[in-house]
Design a protein around this motif. Sequence first.
Motif, mmCIF file in Angstrom:
data_model
loop_
_atom_site.group_PDB
_atom_site.id
_atom_site.type_symbol
_atom_site.label_atom_id
_atom_site.label_comp_id
_atom_site.label_asym_id
_atom_site.label_seq_id
_atom_site.Cartn_x
_atom_site.Cartn_y
_atom_site.Cartn_z
ATOM 1 N N SER A 141 0.825 -1.211 0.000
ATOM 2 C CA SER A 141 0.000 0.000 0.000
ATOM 3 C C SER A 141 0.858 1.259 0.000
ATOM 4 O O SER A 141 0.643 2.180 -0.797
ATOM 5 N N VAL A 142 1.846 1.316 0.907
ATOM 6 C CA VAL A 142 2.677 2.516 1.025
ATOM 7 C C VAL A 142 3.535 2.704 -0.219
ATOM 8 O O VAL A 142 3.660 3.819 -0.752
ATOM 9 N N LEU A 143 4.141 1.618 -0.699
ATOM 10 C CA LEU A 143 4.985 1.727 -1.899
ATOM 11 C C LEU A 143 4.173 2.195 -3.101
ATOM 12 O O LEU A 143 4.619 3.054 -3.870
ATOM 13 N N GLY A 177 2.090 8.733 -6.496
ATOM 14 C CA GLY A 177 2.155 10.161 -6.203
ATOM 15 C C GLY A 177 3.408 10.816 -6.758
ATOM 16 O O GLY A 177 3.336 11.870 -7.419
ATOM 17 N N LEU A 178 4.563 10.195 -6.522
ATOM 18 C CA LEU A 178 5.819 10.770 -7.020
ATOM 19 C C LEU A 178 5.930 10.633 -8.537
ATOM 20 O O LEU A 178 6.566 11.459 -9.191
ATOM 21 N N GLY A 179 5.303 9.589 -9.103
ATOM 22 C CA GLY A 179 5.286 9.465 -10.562
ATOM 23 C C GLY A 179 4.524 10.608 -11.206
ATOM 24 O O GLY A 179 4.963 11.169 -12.218
ATOM 25 N N ARG A 180 3.363 10.956 -10.635
ATOM 26 C CA ARG A 180 2.585 12.094 -11.150
ATOM 27 C C ARG A 180 3.347 13.404 -10.966
ATOM 28 O O ARG A 180 3.299 14.290 -11.834
ATOM 29 N N LEU A 181 4.029 13.529 -9.841
ATOM 30 C CA LEU A 181 4.822 14.737 -9.602
ATOM 31 C C LEU A 181 5.953 14.853 -10.623
ATOM 32 O O LEU A 181 6.226 15.947 -11.137
ATOM 33 N N ALA A 182 6.582 13.734 -10.920
ATOM 34 C CA ALA A 182 7.649 13.739 -11.928
ATOM 35 C C ALA A 182 7.102 14.157 -13.287
ATOM 36 O O ALA A 182 7.724 14.945 -14.014
ATOM 37 N N MET A 183 5.911 13.638 -13.651
ATOM 38 C CA MET A 183 5.281 14.012 -14.918
ATOM 39 C C MET A 183 5.017 15.517 -14.978
ATOM 40 O O MET A 183 5.237 16.154 -16.015
ATOM 41 N N ARG A 184 4.570 16.076 -13.867
ATOM 42 C CA ARG A 184 4.247 17.508 -13.833
ATOM 43 C C ARG A 184 5.483 18.354 -14.113
ATOM 44 O O ARG A 184 5.390 19.438 -14.701
ATOM 45 N N ILE A 193 7.999 9.054 -15.665
ATOM 46 C CA ILE A 193 7.317 8.539 -14.480
ATOM 47 C C ILE A 193 8.239 7.648 -13.658
ATOM 48 O O ILE A 193 8.185 7.645 -12.422
ATOM 49 N N ILE A 194 9.117 6.900 -14.346
ATOM 50 C CA ILE A 194 9.981 5.952 -13.645
ATOM 51 C C ILE A 194 10.856 6.644 -12.609
ATOM 52 O O ILE A 194 11.217 6.065 -11.581
ATOM 53 N N VAL A 195 11.200 7.910 -12.835
ATOM 54 C CA VAL A 195 12.018 8.657 -11.874
ATOM 55 C C VAL A 195 11.266 8.782 -10.550
ATOM 56 O O VAL A 195 11.833 8.577 -9.465
ATOM 57 N N GLY A 196 9.981 9.107 -10.618
ATOM 58 C CA GLY A 196 9.180 9.198 -9.401
ATOM 59 C C GLY A 196 8.990 7.847 -8.735
ATOM 60 O O GLY A 196 9.052 7.735 -7.505
ATOM 61 N N GLU A 197 8.771 6.790 -9.540
ATOM 62 C CA GLU A 197 8.553 5.460 -8.973
ATOM 63 C C GLU A 197 9.799 4.936 -8.280
ATOM 64 O O GLU A 197 9.723 4.327 -7.207
ATOM 65 N N LEU A 198 10.963 5.157 -8.865
ATOM 66 C CA LEU A 198 12.221 4.775 -8.210
ATOM 67 C C LEU A 198 12.439 5.588 -6.940
ATOM 68 O O LEU A 198 12.925 5.068 -5.924
ATOM 69 N N SER A 199 12.075 6.879 -6.999
ATOM 70 C CA SER A 199 12.248 7.749 -5.832
ATOM 71 C C SER A 199 11.421 7.264 -4.649
ATOM 72 O O SER A 199 11.824 7.440 -3.491
ATOM 73 N N ALA A 200 10.271 6.645 -4.931
ATOM 74 C CA ALA A 200 9.450 6.095 -3.845
ATOM 75 C C ALA A 200 10.239 5.051 -3.063
ATOM 76 O O ALA A 200 10.231 5.034 -1.821
#
Length: 450
Positions: free
Chosen positions: A28-30, A36-43, A48-55
């Motif tokens: 759930s947390v991951l 959330g971070l994927g959408r932020l990266a897109m913005r 998106i992968i940058v945000g997903e890895l950052s999680a």
Amino acid sequence: MTAPTMLHADPVPTIDAHSLLVFLLQISVLLLLALGLGRLAMRFGMPIIVGELSAGVLFGPSVLHALAPGFSDWLLPPTADQMHLLDAVGQVGVILLVGITGIELKFGLIRRRGATAVRVSLGGLLLPLGLGIGIGYLLPSAIVPDGVDLATFSLFLGVAMCVSAIPVIAKTLIDMKLLHREVGQLMLASGVIDDVAGWFLLSIVSAMATSGLTQGGATRALLSPVAVVVVATLIKRPLVRRILRFANQSPDAAPTIATVVILILLVAAATHALALEPVFGALVCGALIGSSGELDVEKLVPLRTTVLAFLAPIFFATAGLRIDLTALVQPVVLLTAVVVLLAAIAGKFAGAYAGARLSRLGRWEGLALGAGMNSRGVIEVIVAMTGLRLGILDTNTYTIIVLVAIVTSLMAPPILRFAVTRLDREADESLRSRDRDRDRDGGSGASRGR
């Protein structure tokens, strides 16, 4: 008379309540952080992968464990059994992701772009591959993981440096409205060749790491991927076509989705049994499904959505958990990261640019192709996770390769945008020059007529 012998073992205990609770919270947390971070990266115009890895980085040893070690050890207990639950979900996700990538490969692009795509791809493949192998032999012994053969490590580093990421390239081209332009089509065609060659090489390295560098092991490593492709083309293609035709008889999408998933997982299992990488089998199976002519692509939309929205983010967040940014505090690790990054970028750009120029393309087209091919994103993360699983990489070298994936993916859009702007400006100037020449010739003709 003796009592009958029990032919069955006692049932295996189910997962205990605490492990299940931790697993559900981890997922759930991951997933929440990854989305959330994927959408932020897109913005911010990043993949998106940058945000997903950052999680995973935030959730892992680099941040959470440093700030709250007690909570981190409770939520991410350092036990193999607990982490293997996450890894299993991630492995299913990456196998299906690569299978979908194989379905979407457009081999017709290669036929249409022909020799130009091959030259660009080979340039962008061979030069970074050679640089990676050479750097692997020159790195300090402290960087090479203990017990790993130097030749295997060097070849793996070369493979990690030579791959390109079709999903990142395609997404960048779509965002910049370049997908249907000549340079975009050529980039995709070259990327398809790079992708297939990269998976092929990864399977060879995987087999070498598993079987060793004996003569028999090396021969098997080279011939097994070839045998898989030959068998898939000659035998499995007609079989896959019949199976899909049967599944498509139902108007419902469920039989088609289930059939595609089963085929991808079975072929992945078969290649894994041959000491090759499961993702190689997934790619081959996906390519067979996509080229079968029997696939109703619309029926796969729910599967693609599930993989991209749930399974793939879990995989990349799990990959981020293995990144330890504190390793870069060590001078030898930081210096190695800089050298590998610069060599990876220079090799891709120079190789793709040389292939473009040999094909008589302009300098800005060459730069654009180099920028697109340089993005490694998803594919390099999968390669890095494979190296970690095989024991070819440790945490330090894994962190270095994932950083290369992130940095090169971030570089691609701005450099590609710059090159295409210059390319358009050059085309406009050439058009205006032709118009001036035509007007001048027309004026001269009118003067002569008077």
